[in-house]
Motif scaffolding. Structure first.
Motif, PDB file in Angstrom:
ATOM      1  N   VAL A 175      13.410  -2.052  -4.889  1.00 44.73           N
ATOM      2  CA  VAL A 175      13.716  -1.749  -6.065  1.00 44.73           C
ATOM      3  C   VAL A 175      13.061  -2.202  -7.024  1.00 44.73           C
ATOM      4  CG1 VAL A 175      15.538  -0.837  -7.113  1.00 44.73           C
ATOM      5  CG2 VAL A 175      15.213  -0.467  -4.582  1.00 44.73           C
ATOM      6  N   VAL A 176      13.142  -3.426  -7.328  1.00 48.84           N
ATOM      7  CA  VAL A 176      13.432  -3.924  -8.420  1.00 48.84           C
ATOM      8  C   VAL A 176      11.643  -3.895  -8.650  1.00 48.84           C
ATOM      9  CG1 VAL A 176      12.879  -6.905  -9.106  1.00 48.84           C
ATOM     10  CG2 VAL A 176      14.957  -6.005  -7.931  1.00 48.84           C
ATOM     11  N   VAL A 177      10.940  -3.754  -7.798  1.00 49.11           N
ATOM     12  CA  VAL A 177       9.269  -3.417  -8.355  1.00 49.11           C
ATOM     13  C   VAL A 177       9.132  -2.007  -8.819  1.00 49.11           C
ATOM     14  CG1 VAL A 177       7.184  -3.865  -7.603  1.00 49.11           C
ATOM     15  CG2 VAL A 177       8.364  -5.470  -7.236  1.00 49.11           C
ATOM     16  N   VAL A 178       9.457  -1.329  -7.588  1.00 52.36           N
ATOM     17  CA  VAL A 178       9.626   0.328  -8.483  1.00 52.36           C
ATOM     18  C   VAL A 178       9.910   0.864  -9.430  1.00 52.36           C
ATOM     19  CG1 VAL A 178      10.741   2.764  -7.063  1.00 52.36           C
ATOM     20  CG2 VAL A 178       9.154   0.814  -5.960  1.00 52.36           C
ATOM     21  N   ASN A 179      11.412   0.161  -9.776  1.00 50.31           N
ATOM     22  CA  ASN A 179      11.916   0.091 -11.052  1.00 50.31           C
ATOM     23  C   ASN A 179      10.981  -1.009 -12.551  1.00 50.31           C
ATOM     24  OD1 ASN A 179      14.125   1.684 -10.729  1.00 50.31           O
ATOM     25  ND2 ASN A 179      15.319  -0.234 -10.366  1.00 50.31           N
ATOM     26  N   TYR A 208       4.190  -7.360   2.340  1.00 49.47           N
ATOM     27  CA  TYR A 208       5.821  -6.684   2.399  1.00 49.47           C
ATOM     28  C   TYR A 208       6.746  -6.706   1.253  1.00 49.47           C
ATOM     29  CZ  TYR A 208       3.729  -4.451   7.054  1.00 49.47           C
ATOM     30  OH  TYR A 208       3.104  -4.084   7.978  1.00 49.47           O
ATOM     31  N   LEU A 209       7.568  -5.511   1.321  1.00 45.92           N
ATOM     32  CA  LEU A 209       8.853  -6.503   0.510  1.00 45.92           C
ATOM     33  C   LEU A 209       9.741  -5.835   0.672  1.00 45.92           C
ATOM     34  CD1 LEU A 209       7.042  -5.041  -3.577  1.00 45.92           C
ATOM     35  CD2 LEU A 209       7.337  -7.501  -2.502  1.00 45.92           C
ATOM     36  N   SER A 210      10.796  -6.692   0.716  1.00 44.12           N
ATOM     37  CA  SER A 210      12.372  -6.175   1.213  1.00 44.12           C
ATOM     38  C   SER A 210      12.567  -4.724   0.701  1.00 44.12           C
ATOM     39  CB  SER A 210      12.998  -6.831   1.309  1.00 44.12           C
ATOM     40  OG  SER A 210      13.662  -7.703   0.110  1.00 44.12           O
ATOM     41  N   SER A 211      13.208  -4.585   1.407  1.00 44.03           N
ATOM     42  CA  SER A 211      14.096  -2.897   0.564  1.00 44.03           C
ATOM     43  C   SER A 211      14.804  -3.633  -1.163  1.00 44.03           C
ATOM     44  CB  SER A 211      15.299  -2.559   1.184  1.00 44.03           C
ATOM     45  OG  SER A 211      15.032  -2.345   2.272  1.00 44.03           O
ATOM     46  N   ALA A 228       2.184   1.513  -3.139  1.00 42.49           N
ATOM     47  CA  ALA A 228       0.969   2.130  -4.142  1.00 42.49           C
ATOM     48  C   ALA A 228       1.250   3.609  -4.316  1.00 42.49           C
ATOM     49  CB  ALA A 228       0.316   1.233  -4.634  1.00 42.49           C
ATOM     50  N   GLU A 229       1.062   4.366  -2.952  1.00 40.93           N
ATOM     51  CA  GLU A 229       1.029   5.318  -3.162  1.00 40.93           C
ATOM     52  C   GLU A 229       1.741   6.140  -3.374  1.00 40.93           C
ATOM     53  OE1 GLU A 229      -0.237   6.373   1.492  1.00 40.93           O
ATOM     54  OE2 GLU A 229      -2.281   5.095   1.151  1.00 40.93           O
ATOM     55  N   GLU A 230       3.316   5.576  -2.738  1.00 39.06           N
ATOM     56  CA  GLU A 230       4.113   6.805  -3.574  1.00 39.06           C
ATOM     57  C   GLU A 230       4.837   6.776  -4.758  1.00 39.06           C
ATOM     58  OE1 GLU A 230       8.759   4.732  -2.271  1.00 39.06           O
ATOM     59  OE2 GLU A 230       6.961   5.453  -0.018  1.00 39.06           O
ATOM     60  N   LEU A 231       4.438   5.491  -5.862  1.00 37.49           N
ATOM     61  CA  LEU A 231       4.082   6.103  -7.751  1.00 37.49           C
ATOM     62  C   LEU A 231       3.379   5.962  -7.719  1.00 37.49           C
ATOM     63  CD1 LEU A 231       6.037   2.433  -7.191  1.00 37.49           C
ATOM     64  CD2 LEU A 231       7.189   4.831  -7.472  1.00 37.49           C
ATOM     65  N   ASN A 232       1.574   6.524  -6.799  1.00 39.06           N
ATOM     66  CA  ASN A 232       0.730   7.228  -7.266  1.00 39.06           C
ATOM     67  C   ASN A 232      -0.234   5.993  -8.113  1.00 39.06           C
ATOM     68  OD1 ASN A 232      -1.777   8.564  -7.009  1.00 39.06           O
ATOM     69  ND2 ASN A 232      -0.700   9.507  -9.259  1.00 39.06           N
ATOM     70  N   VAL A 233       0.088   4.612  -7.981  1.00 45.81           N
ATOM     71  CA  VAL A 233      -0.666   3.463  -8.445  1.00 45.81           C
ATOM     72  C   VAL A 233      -1.075   2.777  -8.078  1.00 45.81           C
ATOM     73  CG1 VAL A 233       0.896   3.461 -10.416  1.00 45.81           C
ATOM     74  CG2 VAL A 233       1.788   2.061  -8.475  1.00 45.81           C
ATOM     75  N   THR A 234      -2.612   1.688  -8.355  1.00 44.48           N
ATOM     76  CA  THR A 234      -2.986   1.554  -7.272  1.00 44.48           C
ATOM     77  C   THR A 234      -2.154  -0.233  -6.998  1.00 44.48           C
ATOM     78  OG1 THR A 234      -4.210  -0.500  -9.130  1.00 44.48           O
ATOM     79  CG2 THR A 234      -5.095   0.897  -8.568  1.00 44.48           C
ATOM     80  N   LYS A 235      -3.215  -1.159  -5.863  1.00 45.09           N
ATOM     81  CA  LYS A 235      -1.923  -2.075  -4.865  1.00 45.09           C
ATOM     82  C   LYS A 235      -2.203  -2.342  -5.495  1.00 45.09           C
ATOM     83  CE  LYS A 235      -4.136  -2.246  -1.328  1.00 45.09           C
ATOM     84  NZ  LYS A 235      -4.767  -3.254  -0.030  1.00 45.09           N
ATOM     85  N   LYS A 243       1.534  -0.981  -0.190  1.00 48.28           N
ATOM     86  CA  LYS A 243      -0.002   0.047  -0.272  1.00 48.28           C
ATOM     87  C   LYS A 243       0.686   1.409   0.131  1.00 48.28           C
ATOM     88  CE  LYS A 243      -3.464   2.142   2.597  1.00 48.28           C
ATOM     89  NZ  LYS A 243      -4.821   2.298   3.847  1.00 48.28           N
ATOM     90  N   GLU A 244       1.833   1.260   0.586  1.00 47.71           N
ATOM     91  CA  GLU A 244       2.428   3.040   0.963  1.00 47.71           C
ATOM     92  C   GLU A 244       3.340   2.840  -0.208  1.00 47.71           C
ATOM     93  OE1 GLU A 244       4.227   2.503   5.394  1.00 47.71           O
ATOM     94  OE2 GLU A 244       5.502   1.407   3.989  1.00 47.71           O
TER      95      GLU A 244
END
Length: 192
Positions: free
Chosen positions: A44-48, A37-40, A8-15, A5-6
């Motif tokens: 990074v992999v998912v955000v990229n 939860y995702l590890s750090s 998704a909110e940072e990237l302005n996308v859905t969960k 959820k966090e």
């Protein structure tokens, strides 16, 4: 560690977008109290991956916008060209009608000039005939006047006693010349 959820909110996308990208990247979730939860490193992999997809999506949308804009411009250009061709057709048609009208007016003007010329010739002919008639009438009137004058002179000549006596003497002279044999040329010349 961050929750889905966090992120998704940072990237302005859905969960769900975060969850799907994490699954496709083969990232493992850690579930704590029913929250994923995702590890750090996994984060990074998912955000990229999400950002890369967003960039692709943005690029695709920009391409679509550009294409739509280009197509729109092309449509506007095509419509403008169609409109100009239609106007050209109208002007050509109008030009042809104007040419026909000019030709008709020229023929009418030519016919009018021919009729005016013929009319002027007829008028001239009638004026000449009228002048001839006047001349004939004048000459006949003057000859009639001459005859009247002669008759008037004869009337005064025969009624005036002096003129009557003179007239009788002239008649006698004419008769005596008529009754006497004609003399030859030499006799008349030398008196004989």
């Amino acid at each position: 560690m961050k929750s889905m959820k966090e992120i998704a909110e940072e990237l302005n996308v859905t969960k769900m977008t975060v969850y799907n990208n994490a699954k496709k990247a083969n990232v493992k979730f850690q579930k704590v109290d029913n929250v994923n939860y995702l590890s750090s490193e996994d984060e990074v992999v998912v955000v990229n991956r999400i950002r890369k997809n967003q960039n692709k999506q943005d690029d695709f949308e920009n391409e679509k916008k550009e294409e739509a804009k280009t197509n729109g411009n092309n449509l506007v250009k095509d419509e403008t060209i169609k409109h100009l061709y239609n106007q050209l057709d109208i002007y050509i048609e109008q030009s042809n009608r104007d040419k026909e009208q000019i030709n008709t007016l020229n023929r009418l003007l030519e016919n009018q000039q021919i009729l005016a010329l013929e009319s002027n010739k007829k008028i001239q002919k009638l004026e000449n005939q009228l002048e001839e008639e006047r001349h004939l009438k004048y000459s006949s009137e003057s000859s009639a006047n001459d005859r009247q004058n002669i008759k008037a002179q004869e009337a005064t000549y025969t009624t005036d006693p002096v003129n009557v006596k003179q007239h009788q003497e002239e008649d006698k002279g004419e008769k005596s010349e008529d009754t006497q044999p004609k003399k030859g040329f030499w006799n008349r010349l030398f008196g004989g």
